[in-house]
Design an enzyme around this catalytic site. Structure first.
Site, mmCIF file in Angstrom:
data_model
loop_
_atom_site.group_PDB
_atom_site.id
_atom_site.type_symbol
_atom_site.label_atom_id
_atom_site.label_comp_id
_atom_site.label_asym_id
_atom_site.label_seq_id
_atom_site.Cartn_x
_atom_site.Cartn_y
_atom_site.Cartn_z
ATOM 1 N N GLU A 117 -6.247 -9.431 2.088
ATOM 2 C CA GLU A 117 -6.560 -8.007 2.216
ATOM 3 C C GLU A 117 -6.427 -7.661 3.692
ATOM 4 O O GLU A 117 -7.026 -8.321 4.541
ATOM 5 C CB GLU A 117 -7.995 -7.767 1.731
ATOM 6 N N VAL A 118 -5.624 -6.668 4.001
ATOM 7 C CA VAL A 118 -5.522 -6.176 5.375
ATOM 8 C C VAL A 118 -6.132 -4.781 5.373
ATOM 9 O O VAL A 118 -5.755 -3.935 4.568
ATOM 10 C CB VAL A 118 -4.067 -6.154 5.882
#
Length: 129
Positions: A117-118
């Protein structure tokens, strides 16, 4: 008692391929440490890589990781960078709750199906306007 995360460990099929993925796709710095172990570093943190059975006290399997990384890039720039590296987006941008407030996140898998997850803090996005 705890002030920060120093490192995490991901179990992968091919350590060198994973190092190169995180260097190329996420701009991290490759590191070699103790007895030739491999990792990537960013800021004051690092991700160590291991193969199944390499570390007997760790029983995780390939693809069991799930990590959230904070970016200072605009998410549309991150998405464009991922696309240029043939990384398929799974979800996002979506709003989520981060450790220090609301974040906007995108999701994709690394080479071993670990979920990456960014995210970017919403208050940081608003300061760009």
């Amino acid at each position: 008692m705890i002030s920060r995360i120093d490192h995490i460990v991901l179990t992968v099929a091919d350590i060198e391929q994973s190092v190169q993925f995180y260097v190329k796709v996420l701009g991290m710095e490759e590191v070699t440490f103790g007895n030739g172990r491999r990792a990537v570093k960013f800021g004051n943190q690092k991700i160590n890589f291991q193969t199944i059975g390499q570390e007997l006290r760790n029983h995780s399997l390939e693809g069991s990781g799930d990590l959230c990384l904070i970016t200072n890039w605009k998410l549309e720039d991150v998405i464009a960078h991922l696309e240029s590296n043939q990384v398929n987006l799974l979800e996002g941008p979506v709003e989520k709750s981060g450790a220090n407030g609301m974040i906007t996140s995108i999701y994709f898998n690394d080479l071993d199906n670990n979920l990456v997850e960014v995210s970017r803090y919403i208050d940081q996005e608003q300061s760009d306007l």
